[in-house]
Design a protein around this motif. Sequence first.
Motif, PDB file in Angstrom:
ATOM      1  N   UNK A 184       0.823  -1.222   0.000  1.00  0.00           N
ATOM      2  CA  UNK A 184       0.000   0.000   0.000  1.00  0.00           C
ATOM      3  C   UNK A 184       0.851   1.265   0.000  1.00  0.00           C
ATOM      4  N   UNK A 185       0.496   2.194  -0.874  1.00  0.00           N
ATOM      5  CA  UNK A 185       1.218   3.468  -0.958  1.00  0.00           C
ATOM      6  C   UNK A 185       0.451   4.568  -0.244  1.00  0.00           C
ATOM      7  N   UNK A 186       1.180   5.572   0.213  1.00  0.00           N
ATOM      8  CA  UNK A 186       0.537   6.793   0.715  1.00  0.00           C
ATOM      9  C   UNK A 186       1.431   7.964   0.325  1.00  0.00           C
ATOM     10  N   UNK A 187       0.825   9.166   0.317  1.00  0.00           N
ATOM     11  CA  UNK A 187       1.593  10.347  -0.064  1.00  0.00           C
ATOM     12  C   UNK A 187       0.686  11.361  -0.752  1.00  0.00           C
ATOM     13  N   UNK A 188       1.280  12.418  -1.347  1.00  0.00           N
ATOM     14  CA  UNK A 188       0.490  13.457  -2.009  1.00  0.00           C
ATOM     15  C   UNK A 188      -0.304  12.929  -3.198  1.00  0.00           C
ATOM     16  N   UNK A 189      -1.367  13.616  -3.537  1.00  0.00           N
ATOM     17  CA  UNK A 189      -2.185  13.369  -4.731  1.00  0.00           C
ATOM     18  C   UNK A 189      -2.963  12.051  -4.692  1.00  0.00           C
ATOM     19  N   UNK A 190      -3.187  11.482  -3.506  1.00  0.00           N
ATOM     20  CA  UNK A 190      -3.983  10.243  -3.474  1.00  0.00           C
ATOM     21  C   UNK A 190      -5.459  10.590  -3.356  1.00  0.00           C
ATOM     22  N   UNK A 191      -6.268   9.947  -4.153  1.00  0.00           N
ATOM     23  CA  UNK A 191      -7.711  10.226  -4.196  1.00  0.00           C
ATOM     24  C   UNK A 191      -8.343   9.944  -2.839  1.00  0.00           C
ATOM     25  N   UNK A 192      -9.173  10.876  -2.339  1.00  0.00           N
ATOM     26  CA  UNK A 192      -9.660  10.735  -0.960  1.00  0.00           C
ATOM     27  C   UNK A 192     -10.696   9.652  -0.707  1.00  0.00           C
ATOM     28  N   UNK A 201      -8.971  13.999   5.329  1.00  0.00           N
ATOM     29  CA  UNK A 201     -10.007  14.940   4.874  1.00  0.00           C
ATOM     30  C   UNK A 201     -11.179  14.968   5.855  1.00  0.00           C
ATOM     31  N   UNK A 202     -11.646  13.787   6.280  1.00  0.00           N
ATOM     32  CA  UNK A 202     -12.785  13.763   7.206  1.00  0.00           C
ATOM     33  C   UNK A 202     -12.417  14.377   8.547  1.00  0.00           C
ATOM     34  N   UNK A 325     -12.436  17.643  -5.339  1.00  0.00           N
ATOM     35  CA  UNK A 325     -12.854  16.254  -5.575  1.00  0.00           C
ATOM     36  C   UNK A 325     -14.020  15.885  -4.662  1.00  0.00           C
ATOM     37  N   UNK A 326     -13.883  16.179  -3.359  1.00  0.00           N
ATOM     38  CA  UNK A 326     -14.925  15.681  -2.453  1.00  0.00           C
ATOM     39  C   UNK A 326     -16.234  16.453  -2.552  1.00  0.00           C
TER      40      UNK A 326
END
Length: 341
Positions: A184-192, A201-202, A325-326
């Motif tokens: 699993x990746x994480x970091x900038x520009x990942x869809x929420x 975000x939540x 996006x959200x």
Amino acid sequence: MNMKIIVTGGAGFIGGNFVHYMLEEYPEDQIICLDKLTYAGNIETLEPVMNNENFKFVKGDIADRSFVYKLFEDEKPDVVINFAAESHVDRSITDPDVFLKTNIMGTGVLLDACRKYGIERFHQVSTDEVYGDLPLDRPDLFFTEETPLTTSSPYSASKASSDLLVQAYHRTYKLPVTISRCSNNYGPYQFPEKLIPLIIANALNDKPLPVYGKGDNVRDWLYVIDHCKAIDLIVRKGTVGEVYNIGGHNEKTNLEVVKIILKELGKSEDLIQFVKDRPGHDRRYAIDPTKIRRELGWEPTTFFDEGIKKTIKWYLDNKTWWENIISGEYQTYYEKMYGNR
Ligand code: NAD
């Protein structure tokens, strides 16, 4: 040697980070991003490189054979790196069809184009999910490149199918391919819709944080740039026909990840809301990255403590990217999955 590289899915999370990384690292190479701009693709991710003379964006579908052939004929790429995919497990459970079209048929079209026009390397970006899952009570077990493919969701089944096609094209047509299977990746520009950006975000909006089941499923987290560096290394130095696992030995339960984010943001754990578990939910993923370390000298350089801080800072500094996006079509999907909360 300068290369012309087609990066498919470059408007998505990992592909987008890869495009940025490559243009910075190899200013002599040319990158062409082919992306359909599905709900998960965001042209704003590529905004910072749109004026770079070594970069070109082409909107199109990897499963559209005549379009893909024309692109290969016009551009004559040296290398093709396939990030394009439908990538969200939950969506594959409610609507598997598009996963088969893009992930299997689309990969098949790219492979045929590579055969027809000739390339030096086709690299398939795959996932550890093709190995199924591991029991929670066996921390001594890891996925190696020899672990049999045993898939749980339509998403992972479609990714495993595309891996098999890639291997078949190597064996039958001698196509110069490599495959990487990353955790699993994480970091900038990942869809929420994915765990980490969803929680950030939540939490920032003081909304409940949906956590599947008891939150005890284990994922092996890797900072996205470490993944990009590994792919770059495999394409340049990896052995044709080989599979390389990529992972940083960084296992955490989903609940641990959520609590770390809440602590960083100074928000209350009362926001956590356990929701009905995902059907067929994989229990534990854990990668053994010995092969890529031994053969190519790859090591992750960003550890979770630092990577999660960088990621949270990016989401704080780039609110418009994810707020756009959200507030859009994604909101309808979110309400369908978790209700209006
Ligand atoms: P993503 O969903 O963020 O991005 C996918 C991109 O592909 C989007 O820009 C989308 O518009 C594009 N796309 C979808 N269908 C297309 C089509 N038919 N033609 C052209 N473009 C199309 O995905 P991601 O998280 O960046 O994942 C990229 C790749 O890495 C996927 O193949 C995924 O299986 C793999 N992977 C992801 C992870 C992870 O943690 N996210 C881990 C390991 C492997």
